[in-house]
Design a protein around this motif. Sequence first.
Motif, PDB file in Angstrom:
ATOM      1  N   VAL A 146      12.314 -35.659  25.544  1.00 60.15           N
ATOM      2  CA  VAL A 146      12.161 -34.078  25.573  1.00 60.15           C
ATOM      3  C   VAL A 146      13.477 -33.817  24.529  1.00 60.15           C
ATOM      4  O   VAL A 146      14.395 -34.084  24.215  1.00 60.15           O
ATOM      5  CB  VAL A 146      12.828 -33.527  27.052  1.00 60.15           C
ATOM      6  CG1 VAL A 146      12.872 -32.154  26.874  1.00 60.15           C
ATOM      7  CG2 VAL A 146      11.863 -34.072  28.222  1.00 60.15           C
ATOM      8  N   THR A 147      13.274 -32.759  23.896  1.00 60.87           N
ATOM      9  CA  THR A 147      13.833 -32.161  22.615  1.00 60.87           C
ATOM     10  C   THR A 147      14.224 -30.945  23.008  1.00 60.87           C
ATOM     11  O   THR A 147      13.619 -29.953  23.619  1.00 60.87           O
ATOM     12  CB  THR A 147      13.073 -32.562  21.393  1.00 60.87           C
ATOM     13  OG1 THR A 147      12.068 -31.387  21.329  1.00 60.87           O
ATOM     14  CG2 THR A 147      12.650 -33.718  20.854  1.00 60.87           C
ATOM     15  N   VAL A 148      15.788 -30.708  22.305  1.00 60.06           N
ATOM     16  CA  VAL A 148      16.165 -29.278  22.619  1.00 60.06           C
ATOM     17  C   VAL A 148      16.670 -29.059  21.198  1.00 60.06           C
ATOM     18  O   VAL A 148      17.410 -29.546  20.595  1.00 60.06           O
ATOM     19  CB  VAL A 148      17.348 -29.168  23.657  1.00 60.06           C
ATOM     20  CG1 VAL A 148      18.099 -27.865  23.501  1.00 60.06           C
ATOM     21  CG2 VAL A 148      16.671 -29.536  24.994  1.00 60.06           C
ATOM     22  N   PRO A 149      16.201 -28.056  20.471  1.00 59.22           N
ATOM     23  CA  PRO A 149      15.000 -27.161  21.057  1.00 59.22           C
ATOM     24  C   PRO A 149      13.673 -27.994  21.467  1.00 59.22           C
ATOM     25  O   PRO A 149      13.360 -28.863  20.901  1.00 59.22           O
ATOM     26  CB  PRO A 149      14.798 -26.101  20.056  1.00 59.22           C
ATOM     27  CG  PRO A 149      14.994 -26.734  18.692  1.00 59.22           C
ATOM     28  CD  PRO A 149      16.191 -27.606  19.094  1.00 59.22           C
ATOM     29  N   ASP A 150      12.615 -27.122  21.968  1.00 55.44           N
ATOM     30  CA  ASP A 150      11.570 -27.930  22.263  1.00 55.44           C
ATOM     31  C   ASP A 150      10.349 -27.567  21.226  1.00 55.44           C
ATOM     32  O   ASP A 150       9.254 -28.119  21.083  1.00 55.44           O
ATOM     33  CB  ASP A 150      10.970 -27.673  23.417  1.00 55.44           C
ATOM     34  CG  ASP A 150      10.751 -26.172  23.624  1.00 55.44           C
ATOM     35  OD1 ASP A 150      10.992 -25.289  23.026  1.00 55.44           O
ATOM     36  OD2 ASP A 150      10.276 -25.892  25.003  1.00 55.44           O
ATOM     37  N   ARG A 151      10.691 -26.454  20.147  1.00 56.25           N
ATOM     38  CA  ARG A 151       9.599 -26.368  19.164  1.00 56.25           C
ATOM     39  C   ARG A 151      10.476 -25.770  17.873  1.00 56.25           C
ATOM     40  O   ARG A 151      11.690 -25.265  18.010  1.00 56.25           O
ATOM     41  CB  ARG A 151       8.794 -25.006  19.620  1.00 56.25           C
ATOM     42  CG  ARG A 151       9.369 -23.619  19.998  1.00 56.25           C
ATOM     43  CD  ARG A 151       8.449 -22.676  20.562  1.00 56.25           C
ATOM     44  NE  ARG A 151       7.837 -23.360  21.793  1.00 56.25           N
ATOM     45  CZ  ARG A 151       8.086 -22.692  23.077  1.00 56.25           C
ATOM     46  NH1 ARG A 151       8.627 -21.707  23.073  1.00 56.25           N
ATOM     47  NH2 ARG A 151       7.474 -23.447  23.968  1.00 56.25           N
ATOM     48  N   PRO A 152       9.849 -25.754  16.884  1.00 58.40           N
ATOM     49  CA  PRO A 152      10.291 -25.533  15.563  1.00 58.40           C
ATOM     50  C   PRO A 152      10.568 -24.022  15.440  1.00 58.40           C
ATOM     51  O   PRO A 152       9.821 -23.084  15.809  1.00 58.40           O
ATOM     52  CB  PRO A 152       9.540 -26.189  14.339  1.00 58.40           C
ATOM     53  CG  PRO A 152       7.967 -25.971  15.263  1.00 58.40           C
ATOM     54  CD  PRO A 152       8.537 -26.359  16.752  1.00 58.40           C
ATOM     55  N   SER A 153      11.400 -23.696  14.393  1.00 53.68           N
ATOM     56  CA  SER A 153      11.572 -22.371  13.699  1.00 53.68           C
ATOM     57  C   SER A 153      11.201 -22.170  12.408  1.00 53.68           C
ATOM     58  O   SER A 153      11.679 -21.104  11.742  1.00 53.68           O
ATOM     59  CB  SER A 153      13.000 -21.895  13.866  1.00 53.68           C
ATOM     60  OG  SER A 153      13.384 -21.675  15.356  1.00 53.68           O
ATOM     61  N   CYS A 154      10.522 -23.449  11.920  1.00 56.47           N
ATOM     62  CA  CYS A 154      10.348 -23.096  10.548  1.00 56.47           C
ATOM     63  C   CYS A 154       9.116 -22.751   9.888  1.00 56.47           C
ATOM     64  O   CYS A 154       8.036 -22.784  10.406  1.00 56.47           O
ATOM     65  CB  CYS A 154      10.424 -24.861   9.995  1.00 56.47           C
ATOM     66  SG  CYS A 154      10.378 -25.157   8.357  1.00 56.47           S
ATOM     67  N   SER A 155       9.235 -21.919   8.941  1.00 50.92           N
ATOM     68  CA  SER A 155       8.067 -21.245   8.377  1.00 50.92           C
ATOM     69  C   SER A 155       7.532 -21.812   7.222  1.00 50.92           C
ATOM     70  O   SER A 155       6.682 -21.490   6.518  1.00 50.92           O
ATOM     71  CB  SER A 155       8.681 -19.723   8.087  1.00 50.92           C
ATOM     72  OG  SER A 155       9.466 -19.754   7.173  1.00 50.92           O
ATOM     73  N   THR A 156       7.987 -22.883   6.548  1.00 52.62           N
ATOM     74  CA  THR A 156       7.780 -23.578   5.339  1.00 52.62           C
ATOM     75  C   THR A 156       7.172 -24.775   5.757  1.00 52.62           C
ATOM     76  O   THR A 156       7.033 -25.738   4.550  1.00 52.62           O
ATOM     77  CB  THR A 156       8.879 -23.921   4.350  1.00 52.62           C
ATOM     78  OG1 THR A 156       9.960 -24.844   5.120  1.00 52.62           O
ATOM     79  CG2 THR A 156       9.470 -22.445   4.079  1.00 52.62           C
ATOM     80  N   ILE A 157       6.530 -25.082   6.784  1.00 49.30           N
ATOM     81  CA  ILE A 157       5.706 -26.371   7.149  1.00 49.30           C
ATOM     82  C   ILE A 157       4.585 -26.241   6.412  1.00 49.30           C
ATOM     83  O   ILE A 157       3.689 -25.505   6.255  1.00 49.30           O
ATOM     84  CB  ILE A 157       5.575 -26.235   8.649  1.00 49.30           C
ATOM     85  CG1 ILE A 157       6.793 -26.148   9.340  1.00 49.30           C
ATOM     86  CG2 ILE A 157       4.830 -27.668   8.977  1.00 49.30           C
ATOM     87  CD1 ILE A 157       6.569 -26.083  10.926  1.00 49.30           C
TER      88      ILE A 157
END
Length: 164
Positions: free
Chosen positions: A150-161
């Motif tokens: 399980v990761t913290v955070p659980d989702r990315p905030s990246c817009s350059t993917i």
Amino acid sequence: MEQVPVLSLEQADLIANGVITCCKRNQFAPITVNVLDAAGLVLVSKRMDGCAPVGIPEFSKAKAYTCIVTKNCSRMFRDKYTGSNEPGKYCQMTSMVAITDGNMAPFPGGVLLKSADGKIVGAVGVSGASGDEDEYCALRGAIESELGLVTVPDRPSCSTIKDK
């Protein structure tokens, strides 16, 4: 006596390799990745060709260490102390970094790793690309390892993917 989950060297290496694969796949700037155990000790440290040998490796480790100390991601460490624009909180954050001799980093790129039952097993710190890209690679490395973490955070905030 309670069993403490342990992140093995082999698992840490799998995560680090996944981080590097994600970085290459998305054509991000070269990075350094550090995977720490639950005690905040380095299990694996890898620096990609072309990544600066000074500063970036230390930032990567500090991001992961921040996760272990705060039991959260490095982005949330920053946001907790800067979100309200209170000078006292900002001073507290910078003091925490200073007291740990610069071993903590209040910027994105550190991801906390937990077992399925919520126990902290380690952290991944990535530095060299943008903070959001660093964090994304750390997340993908952990997720693509298929270790059930399980990761913290659980989702990315990246817009350059580039990969979806």
